[in-house]
Design a protein around this motif. Structure first.
Motif, short mmCIF file in Angstrom:
data_model
loop_
_atom_site.label_atom_id
_atom_site.label_comp_id
_atom_site.label_asym_id
_atom_site.label_seq_id
_atom_site.Cartn_x
_atom_site.Cartn_y
_atom_site.Cartn_z
N ASP A 132 13.20 -12.91 -0.82
CA ASP A 132 13.25 -11.38 -0.98
C ASP A 132 12.07 -10.55 -0.38
OD1 ASP A 132 14.15 -8.91 -1.99
OD2 ASP A 132 13.25 -9.48 -4.08
N PRO A 133 12.07 -10.71 1.03
CA PRO A 133 10.91 -9.97 2.00
C PRO A 133 10.74 -8.75 1.68
CG PRO A 133 12.51 -10.56 3.65
CD PRO A 133 13.07 -11.17 1.88
N GLU A 134 11.41 -8.07 1.15
CA GLU A 134 11.49 -6.45 1.27
C GLU A 134 11.16 -5.99 -0.28
OE1 GLU A 134 11.59 -4.19 3.48
OE2 GLU A 134 12.00 -5.38 5.28
N SER A 135 11.01 -6.98 -1.26
CA SER A 135 10.52 -6.56 -2.49
C SER A 135 8.99 -5.83 -2.34
CB SER A 135 10.52 -7.82 -3.34
OG SER A 135 9.93 -7.36 -4.68
N ARG A 136 9.09 -4.98 -3.24
CA ARG A 136 7.49 -4.09 -3.20
C ARG A 136 7.10 -4.43 -4.74
NH1 ARG A 136 8.97 -4.04 1.01
NH2 ARG A 136 8.88 -2.05 2.54
N ASP A 137 7.89 -5.31 -5.37
CA ASP A 137 7.24 -5.55 -6.91
C ASP A 137 5.99 -6.34 -6.97
OD1 ASP A 137 8.22 -6.20 -9.69
OD2 ASP A 137 7.21 -8.06 -9.23
N PRO A 138 5.05 -5.81 -7.87
CA PRO A 138 3.40 -6.19 -7.97
C PRO A 138 3.50 -7.74 -7.70
CG PRO A 138 3.82 -4.62 -9.30
CD PRO A 138 5.44 -4.95 -8.81
N ARG A 139 4.50 -8.48 -8.54
CA ARG A 139 4.31 -9.88 -8.37
C ARG A 139 4.64 -10.28 -6.98
NH1 ARG A 139 4.77 -12.96 -13.16
NH2 ARG A 139 4.82 -11.58 -15.13
N HIS A 140 5.68 -9.79 -6.14
CA HIS A 140 6.01 -10.27 -4.75
C HIS A 140 4.67 -9.96 -3.92
CE1 HIS A 140 7.62 -9.72 -0.74
NE2 HIS A 140 8.18 -11.03 -1.15
N GLU A 141 3.99 -8.68 -4.14
CA GLU A 141 2.84 -8.45 -3.24
C GLU A 141 1.84 -9.36 -3.55
OE1 GLU A 141 2.64 -6.33 -0.85
OE2 GLU A 141 4.26 -5.22 -1.33
N VAL A 142 1.51 -9.89 -4.91
CA VAL A 142 0.43 -10.88 -5.25
C VAL A 142 0.78 -12.22 -4.49
CG1 VAL A 142 -0.64 -12.05 -6.90
CG2 VAL A 142 -0.41 -9.57 -7.14
N ARG A 143 2.22 -12.65 -4.74
CA ARG A 143 2.38 -14.05 -4.01
C ARG A 143 2.27 -13.97 -2.50
NH1 ARG A 143 6.79 -13.66 -7.85
NH2 ARG A 143 8.16 -13.16 -6.48
N VAL A 144 2.73 -12.98 -1.93
CA VAL A 144 2.62 -13.02 -0.51
C VAL A 144 1.14 -12.96 0.11
CG1 VAL A 144 3.07 -11.56 1.70
CG2 VAL A 144 4.74 -11.69 -0.23
N ARG B 215 -3.63 0.06 5.43
CA ARG B 215 -3.33 1.44 4.79
C ARG B 215 -2.39 2.27 5.13
NH1 ARG B 215 -7.76 1.65 0.30
NH2 ARG B 215 -6.17 3.04 -0.71
N VAL B 216 -2.43 2.40 6.59
CA VAL B 216 -1.55 3.38 7.23
C VAL B 216 -0.02 2.74 7.20
CG1 VAL B 216 -0.83 4.27 9.59
CG2 VAL B 216 -3.09 4.50 8.93
N LEU B 217 0.00 1.37 7.47
CA LEU B 217 1.38 0.68 7.54
C LEU B 217 1.97 0.64 5.90
CD1 LEU B 217 0.55 -0.12 10.59
CD2 LEU B 217 2.19 -1.80 10.00
N THR B 218 1.20 0.30 4.94
CA THR B 218 1.43 0.40 3.59
C THR B 218 1.97 1.95 3.36
OG1 THR B 218 -0.08 -1.18 3.31
CG2 THR B 218 0.70 -0.18 1.34
N SER B 219 1.22 2.76 3.56
CA SER B 219 1.76 4.28 3.40
C SER B 219 3.07 4.57 4.05
CB SER B 219 0.82 5.39 3.75
OG SER B 219 0.94 5.44 5.25
N ALA B 220 3.68 3.93 5.02
CA ALA B 220 4.86 4.22 5.44
C ALA B 220 5.97 3.36 4.74
CB ALA B 220 5.00 3.46 6.88
N ASP B 221 5.52 2.43 3.78
CA ASP B 221 6.34 1.60 2.86
C ASP B 221 7.17 0.67 3.70
OD1 ASP B 221 7.31 0.68 0.36
OD2 ASP B 221 9.06 2.04 0.50
#
Length: 449
Positions: free
Chosen positions: A155-167, A249-255
């Motif tokens: 699920d690479p496009e997930s923005r769920d906090p659990r997924h972010e931490v796992r990655v 941060r720039v790329l993150t801001s682009a979601d």
């Protein structure tokens, strides 16, 4: 000759891309996102770290001793334990950056276990993605690997906090292993050497894992692993304004997805004006060592430094690499810590004379800048002055210096991505002013001369 060679792309490259320099000052453009006094343009607020190098008084920049704090803790305090039983600090520092507080022993053990459990790469990944079409830059391999791991995420496009931490934890765990495998893949392809693929050992710290996988005989001294651990801590984080973290941060801001954001950060860190600067430092030091016959003669060392400043030696840029920093003025705390540990590692070895030479460069450069350029600007050694030297003492190849930086900075990048997701909430979109004002009339193709 290709068809592109017939175009004016090469001959007109400079002319087409040149912007009148007066336009920048006339519009008060913050080139490089820097103010006229060299300070950075304020672009955000962070709870992650504080990089302090000067004071401001009545609009004037006042030099000050440098300090670096992770989540409010001074870097010196985090690395203060010098006992023979000293534990490794990098995992604790990574925990602090990601979770905002120092862990209990139980929390730290759990965090280390989570990192340890993710070092394995997908089946066939090494052969198909690392050993195949291996490029000459390990940093490019790391960036490519980061992007390719996207394909192995269910699920690479997930923005769920659990997924972010796992990655983040998976990359913190895997990048050191990918780095070492890439090193041997590169040597096998370009130098015809053997491909060495050691298994990682469960329970080893990140520093121990790197050394045990890198050394052909897997042997390393405890002091070496502790020194490498210190280096990882020094490089783990450095504020939101440094180029690779700002890129994150720039790329993150682009979601965008985490793999894309971290891959871009790796590409940024490779740059010779950023993490790749350590390669320039080592190259300059090598040339200076060969050109100066008496390393303990201040006059001879200063004479060669003067040649560098006058653009008569090394790369003719006039820069003494390893000296100066965008924020630090009187001192870089990372350089001070690095030098202190380097002194311990070099003591009683042939490296002592080399270390004294670098200390002389640090001491003499401000004097040289003053005599040649009339500069009174406060200038200190940055961490690159000693980091490459430390790595070389441990037998770590130069090609791994910037990748090691990346393995450590992954912790800081992840912390800033998390913060941007939660608190940024707006795509970064600075303005660019068009240098032209008049509308040009369109001329049909057959009427152009």
């Amino acid at each position: 000759m290709t068809s592109a060679d017939t175009f004016e792309l090469y001959e007109r490259f400079l002319d087409v891309n040149r912007v009148d320099q007066s336009a920048f000052s006339g519009l008060d453009v913050k080139r490089g996102l820097r103010n006229a006094d060299g300070t950075g343009v304020l672009a955000g607020v962070t709870n992650i770290s504080n990089v302090h190098g000067y004071l401001m008084s009545d609009g004037e920049r006042i030099p000050d001793e440098g300090s670096l704090r992770y989540r409010g803790y001074d870097l010196y305090d985090l690395l203060a334990d010098d006992s023979p039983q000293k534990r490794f600090n990098f995992e604790e520092v990574a925990y602090l950056l990601l979770l905002g507080h120092l862990p209990t022993r139980e929390q730290l053990d759990s965090f280390i276990a989570a990192i340890d459990a993710q070092r394995e790469l997908p089946d066939g990944f090494t052969a198909s993605m690392i050993m195949r079409d291996t490029p000459p830059s390990i940093m490019n391999i790391l960036a490519r690997t980061c992007l390719l791991l996207y394909a192995h995420d269910p699920d690479p496009e997930s923005r769920d906090p659990r997924h972010e931490v796992r990655v983040a934890l998976s990359l913190l765990s895997r990048l050191p292993r990918v780095m070492v495998l890439s090193h041997y893949a590169q040597r096998a392809r370009y130098q015809g050497e053997s491909m060495i693929m050691h298994r990682f050992r469960e329970g080893e710290s990140t520093a121990e894992t790197i050394l045990s996988m890198l050394r052909p005989d897997r042997a390393y001294e405890p002091a070496e692993a502790r020194m490498l651990d210190v280096m990882l801590c020094l490089h783990a984080e450095h504020g939101g304004g440094n180029n690779s973290t700002f890129t994150t941060r720039v790329l993150t801001s682009a979601d965008t997805d985490p793999y894309a954001a971290y891959s871009a950060a790796l590409a940024s860190l490779k740059g010779r004006r950023h993490g790749g600067a350590n390669q320039q430092v080592c190259a300059m030091q090598d040339e200076l060592k060969a050109a100066v016959s008496r390393w303990d003669d201040d006059d001879e060392v200063a004479c060669y430094l003067e040649r560098i400043v006058r653009k008569e030696a090394f790369d003719r840029t006039g820069l003494i690499y390893g000296m100066g920093h965008a924020v630090y003025t009187k001192s870089d705390p990372r350089a001070r810590i690095c030098r202190r540990f380097a002194q311990r590692l070099a003591q009683g070895t042939p490296f002592e004379a080399e270390l004294r030479l670098y200390e002389s460069i640090e001491r003499l450069t401000p004097q040289v800048m003053s005599s040649v350029r009339g500069s009174t600007k406060a200038m200190c050694a940055n961490v690159d002055m000693y980091s490459g030297f430390v790595y070389r003492m441990m037998g770590i190849p130069d090609s791994l210096h910037t990748p090691l930086f990346a393995c450590a900075r992954m912790a800081g990048w992840a912390a800033h991505r998390f913060e941007e997701i939660v608190s940024g909430r707006r795509i970064m979109r600075p303005a660019y002013k068009a240098a032209f004002s008049e509308r040009r009339p369109y001329v049909p193709l057959d009427e152009r001369s």
